[in-house]
Design a protein around this motif. Sequence first.
Motif, short mmCIF file in Angstrom:
data_model
loop_
_atom_site.label_atom_id
_atom_site.label_comp_id
_atom_site.label_asym_id
_atom_site.label_seq_id
_atom_site.Cartn_x
_atom_site.Cartn_y
_atom_site.Cartn_z
N THR A 1 0.83 -1.21 0.00
CA THR A 1 0.00 0.00 0.00
C THR A 1 0.86 1.26 0.00
OG1 THR A 1 -1.81 -1.11 1.16
CG2 THR A 1 -1.73 1.30 1.33
N LEU A 2 1.96 1.23 0.77
CA LEU A 2 2.83 2.39 0.87
C LEU A 2 3.86 2.47 -0.24
CD1 LEU A 2 3.48 2.33 4.75
CD2 LEU A 2 1.87 3.77 3.50
N GLY A 3 4.04 1.36 -0.97
CA GLY A 3 5.02 1.34 -2.04
C GLY A 3 6.46 1.27 -1.56
N ILE A 4 6.67 0.62 -0.41
CA ILE A 4 8.01 0.47 0.15
C ILE A 4 8.20 -0.98 0.57
CG2 ILE A 4 8.18 2.87 0.90
CD1 ILE A 4 7.44 2.00 3.70
N SER A 5 9.41 -1.31 1.02
CA SER A 5 9.70 -2.69 1.41
C SER A 5 9.18 -2.98 2.82
CB SER A 5 11.21 -2.94 1.38
OG SER A 5 11.86 -2.18 2.40
N VAL A 6 9.05 -4.26 3.14
CA VAL A 6 8.64 -4.67 4.48
C VAL A 6 9.65 -4.15 5.50
CG1 VAL A 6 8.40 -6.66 6.01
CG2 VAL A 6 7.34 -6.70 3.74
N ARG A 7 10.92 -4.22 5.17
CA ARG A 7 11.94 -3.73 6.11
C ARG A 7 11.79 -2.24 6.37
NH1 ARG A 7 18.06 -5.69 5.53
NH2 ARG A 7 16.92 -7.59 6.13
N SER A 8 11.43 -1.47 5.35
CA SER A 8 11.23 -0.03 5.54
C SER A 8 10.03 0.24 6.42
CB SER A 8 11.05 0.65 4.18
OG SER A 8 12.23 0.58 3.41
N VAL A 9 8.97 -0.55 6.27
CA VAL A 9 7.79 -0.40 7.13
C VAL A 9 8.18 -0.69 8.58
CG1 VAL A 9 5.53 -1.37 7.71
CG2 VAL A 9 6.12 -0.94 5.33
N GLN A 10 8.95 -1.74 8.79
CA GLN A 10 9.38 -2.09 10.15
C GLN A 10 10.23 -0.98 10.76
OE1 GLN A 10 11.23 -5.78 9.05
NE2 GLN A 10 9.43 -7.01 9.59
N ARG A 11 11.08 -0.38 9.94
CA ARG A 11 11.92 0.71 10.45
C ARG A 11 11.08 1.93 10.80
NH1 ARG A 11 14.10 4.96 8.09
NH2 ARG A 11 13.49 4.23 6.00
N LEU A 12 10.08 2.24 9.98
CA LEU A 12 9.20 3.38 10.28
C LEU A 12 8.48 3.17 11.61
CD1 LEU A 12 7.40 4.17 6.89
CD2 LEU A 12 9.00 5.66 8.10
N ALA A 13 7.94 1.98 11.81
CA ALA A 13 7.21 1.71 13.05
C ALA A 13 8.14 1.77 14.25
CB ALA A 13 6.54 0.33 12.96
N ARG A 14 9.34 1.27 14.09
CA ARG A 14 10.30 1.30 15.20
C ARG A 14 10.67 2.73 15.57
NH1 ARG A 14 13.60 -1.87 13.03
NH2 ARG A 14 15.01 -0.38 12.07
N ARG A 15 10.92 3.58 14.58
CA ARG A 15 11.39 4.93 14.85
C ARG A 15 10.27 5.89 15.26
NH1 ARG A 15 14.11 9.44 10.77
NH2 ARG A 15 14.49 10.96 12.42
N TYR A 16 9.10 5.72 14.66
CA TYR A 16 8.05 6.72 14.85
C TYR A 16 6.90 6.28 15.76
CZ TYR A 16 10.15 9.50 11.11
OH TYR A 16 11.00 10.27 10.35
N VAL A 17 6.83 4.98 16.10
CA VAL A 17 5.73 4.51 16.93
C VAL A 17 6.24 3.80 18.19
CG1 VAL A 17 3.62 3.14 17.02
CG2 VAL A 17 4.27 4.28 14.88
#
Length: 266
Positions: free
Chosen positions: A183-199
């Motif tokens: 949905t976001l047009g990025i990799s699974v690893r990038s999603v995991q990094r976003l959640a780790r840093r911002y949530v």
Amino acid sequence: MTTSDRRGVLYPARLPTFHREPPPPGLTGLVRWFWIPEWQLAPGRTSRQEVLAFPASNLTVEAGGVTLSGPTTRRSHRDLSGSGWAVGALLRPAAIPSVIGDPRAVRDRQVPHETPELHRTVTKAMSTGGKDAARRAEATVAFAAWAAEHLDPPDAEGELANAMEDAIATDLALTRVEHLAQTLGISVRSVQRLARRYVGVTPLAMIRRYRLQEAAQRVRDDPAIPIGQVAAELGYADQAHLCADFRRVLGFSPSTYRDRAVPGSR
């Protein structure tokens, strides 16, 4: 989500006077909403407020100080007594880097947050003795002014983190991290990094929390709906998986919750 959203409030009938106010337009990328409970209980009486919080952090002003509450991994509660108030901001992911370096450090924790100016202006607004609506409006304006001055506007990555939150919160068909990445047009690893840093929790934990909030609300608001139907509509493999999620996070089954939240439902 709107300011009338009641997901996460496990027992709405127990709420004290409670209001949610939207942020001003320029602040929507940093604050989801402001929330203001006020209570005045009879001597010796206690009111337990139980919540299944959104996967996010809250910055809260009370008479005694300012606290930062991180994302939770289980239901939480607070026992109210006497009289009091709070003015909180449900923070968007993009606001987190301005508040704390690593949100995982406050997961399942509430810590003091040294912001004397915020405390002073909001406390002054809530202590004016004016009409309730006027006090709440003034307190919200004061909090919003502080946030606009002290929280950095979202950068591109912060906007992407907000988009991640929005996708999880609004698309009930989204049940897997792989789907979120697509949905976001990025990799699974990038999603995991976003959640780790911002949530501060994993993207899968975010997905499960929103689904569990929705399940709890449906079980509570529609006493006649079968638990299995709720599970199917929210993407659970079967009713057993929904029940296991309830027990793991809330400590009881959906049917037990329904009995507690809707007296006479059986």
